[in-house]
Design a protein around this motif. Structure first.
Motif, mmCIF file in Angstrom:
data_model
loop_
_atom_site.group_PDB
_atom_site.id
_atom_site.type_symbol
_atom_site.label_atom_id
_atom_site.label_comp_id
_atom_site.label_asym_id
_atom_site.label_seq_id
_atom_site.Cartn_x
_atom_site.Cartn_y
_atom_site.Cartn_z
ATOM 1 N N UNK A 204 0.820 -1.209 0.000
ATOM 2 C CA UNK A 204 0.000 0.000 0.000
ATOM 3 C C UNK A 204 0.853 1.257 0.000
ATOM 4 N N UNK A 205 1.953 1.231 0.766
ATOM 5 C CA UNK A 205 2.869 2.374 0.812
ATOM 6 C C UNK A 205 3.527 2.576 -0.550
ATOM 7 N N UNK A 206 3.948 1.483 -1.161
ATOM 8 C CA UNK A 206 4.583 1.570 -2.483
ATOM 9 C C UNK A 206 3.600 2.099 -3.526
ATOM 10 N N UNK A 207 2.324 1.805 -3.368
ATOM 11 C CA UNK A 207 1.318 2.305 -4.311
ATOM 12 C C UNK A 207 1.180 3.824 -4.279
ATOM 13 N N UNK A 208 1.745 4.472 -3.264
ATOM 14 C CA UNK A 208 1.711 5.933 -3.185
ATOM 15 C C UNK A 208 2.769 6.578 -4.080
ATOM 16 N N UNK A 209 3.584 5.745 -4.714
ATOM 17 C CA UNK A 209 4.708 6.228 -5.526
ATOM 18 C C UNK A 209 4.341 6.308 -7.005
ATOM 19 N N UNK B 124 22.293 1.636 -0.418
ATOM 20 C CA UNK B 124 21.841 2.347 -1.615
ATOM 21 C C UNK B 124 21.763 3.851 -1.376
ATOM 22 N N UNK B 125 22.171 4.601 -2.377
ATOM 23 C CA UNK B 125 22.088 6.065 -2.317
ATOM 24 C C UNK B 125 20.894 6.588 -3.104
ATOM 25 N N UNK B 126 20.470 5.814 -4.108
ATOM 26 C CA UNK B 126 19.386 6.272 -4.983
ATOM 27 C C UNK B 126 18.640 5.061 -5.534
ATOM 28 N N UNK B 127 17.333 5.113 -5.421
ATOM 29 C CA UNK B 127 16.468 4.091 -6.000
ATOM 30 C C UNK B 127 15.586 4.777 -7.033
ATOM 31 N N UNK B 128 15.593 4.261 -8.241
ATOM 32 C CA UNK B 128 14.832 4.885 -9.316
ATOM 33 C C UNK B 128 13.669 3.998 -9.726
ATOM 34 N N UNK B 129 12.471 4.527 -9.576
ATOM 35 C CA UNK B 129 11.259 3.827 -9.993
ATOM 36 C C UNK B 129 10.564 3.113 -8.847
ATOM 37 N N UNK B 130 9.248 3.000 -8.994
ATOM 38 C CA UNK B 130 8.413 2.350 -7.976
ATOM 39 C C UNK B 130 8.872 0.921 -7.699
ATOM 40 N N UNK B 131 9.277 0.194 -8.730
ATOM 41 C CA UNK B 131 9.689 -1.199 -8.516
ATOM 42 C C UNK B 131 10.949 -1.275 -7.661
ATOM 43 N N UNK C 143 11.853 0.888 -5.396
ATOM 44 C CA UNK C 143 11.407 1.223 -4.037
ATOM 45 C C UNK C 143 10.723 0.005 -3.407
ATOM 46 N N UNK C 144 9.892 -0.679 -4.183
ATOM 47 C CA UNK C 144 9.203 -1.871 -3.680
ATOM 48 C C UNK C 144 10.201 -2.954 -3.293
ATOM 49 N N UNK C 145 11.194 -3.182 -4.128
ATOM 50 C CA UNK C 145 12.204 -4.200 -3.836
ATOM 51 C C UNK C 145 12.966 -3.862 -2.562
ATOM 52 N N UNK C 146 13.282 -2.595 -2.384
ATOM 53 C CA UNK C 146 14.026 -2.142 -1.211
ATOM 54 C C UNK C 146 13.197 -2.288 0.066
ATOM 55 N N UNK C 147 11.919 -1.942 -0.004
ATOM 56 C CA UNK C 147 11.057 -1.918 1.180
ATOM 57 C C UNK C 147 10.381 -3.250 1.489
ATOM 58 N N UNK C 148 10.450 -4.205 0.584
ATOM 59 C CA UNK C 148 9.706 -5.459 0.729
ATOM 60 C C UNK C 148 9.889 -6.104 2.100
ATOM 61 N N UNK D 206 23.063 -4.914 15.337
ATOM 62 C CA UNK D 206 21.729 -5.331 14.904
ATOM 63 C C UNK D 206 20.984 -4.291 14.113
ATOM 64 N N UNK D 207 21.644 -3.250 13.657
ATOM 65 C CA UNK D 207 20.941 -2.157 13.013
ATOM 66 C C UNK D 207 20.822 -2.305 11.497
ATOM 67 N N UNK D 208 21.200 -3.445 10.935
ATOM 68 C CA UNK D 208 21.043 -3.653 9.497
ATOM 69 C C UNK D 208 19.569 -3.927 9.202
ATOM 70 N N UNK D 209 18.756 -2.852 9.232
ATOM 71 C CA UNK D 209 17.321 -3.036 9.273
ATOM 72 C C UNK D 209 16.583 -2.881 7.963
ATOM 73 N N UNK D 210 17.187 -2.414 6.929
ATOM 74 C CA UNK D 210 16.433 -2.323 5.687
ATOM 75 C C UNK D 210 17.113 -3.105 4.590
ATOM 76 N N UNK D 211 18.311 -2.764 4.241
ATOM 77 C CA UNK D 211 18.961 -3.562 3.204
ATOM 78 C C UNK D 211 20.135 -2.866 2.565
ATOM 79 N N UNK D 212 21.279 -3.317 2.877
ATOM 80 C CA UNK D 212 22.477 -2.834 2.195
ATOM 81 C C UNK D 212 22.492 -3.419 0.791
ATOM 82 N N UNK D 213 23.310 -2.860 -0.055
ATOM 83 C CA UNK D 213 23.428 -3.387 -1.421
ATOM 84 C C UNK D 213 23.932 -4.804 -1.395
#
Length: 140
Positions: free
Chosen positions: A25-30, A46-53, A55-60, A133-140
């Motif tokens: 739902x959050x990704x659908x706001x993009x 990551x320094x830059x994510x381009x495109x909704x997909x 962002x979705x992959x990063x936030x999944x 333990x702070x690797x909470x979203x996703x490094x490259x």
């Protein structure tokens, strides 16, 4: 035809979706071509994510890493550009892997066009990733 939410309304709606762990739902706001930037990203992140997909992959897997309980301090400032807001906020919860507290302060610059996020610059604290333990979203 409904009127699109203002940037502030859209942002607050997005926070409610994150609290419900509704990442799709959050990704659908993009916007399909929206850009998410992390100007203070540490090496390997990551320094830059381009495109909704992207962002979705990063936030999944975000809820697998961070269990956000609240955004207790959210201050939204309107800029002289109606589509752009500056947000000061704090997210609190716990890091899932270590069950340790999560408390992060953010500043974001967000641009919304036609009811969708087109640009989001997230100025989060890179020192937080140096905590155990702070690797909470996703490094490259």
């Amino acid at each position: 035809m409904t009127t699109p939410m203002t940037p502030a309304e859209l942002y607050r709606h997005g926070l409610r979706l994150l609290l419900k762990k509704d990442i799709p739902g959050w990704v659908d706001l993009w916007d399909a071509n929206g850009v998410l930037e992390f100007p203070f990203a540490p090496r390997g992140w990551p320094e830059r994510l381009e495109g909704r997909q992207a962002v979705a992959d990063y936030m999944r897997r975000y809820p697998d890493h961070v269990d956000v309980h609240d955004f207790p301090d959210v201050n939204i400032h309107q800029t002289t550009v109606p589509e752009t807001i500056v947000v000061e906020m704090r997210g609190v919860g716990r890091l899932v892997e270590t069950d340790s507290p999560f408390d992060m302060t953010y500043i974001a610059v967000v641009t919304v066009k036609d009811g969708l996020i087109t640009s989001y610059r997230d100025y989060w604290n890179p020192l937080a990733v140096s905590q155990p333990g702070a690797d909470f979203v996703g490094a490259k």
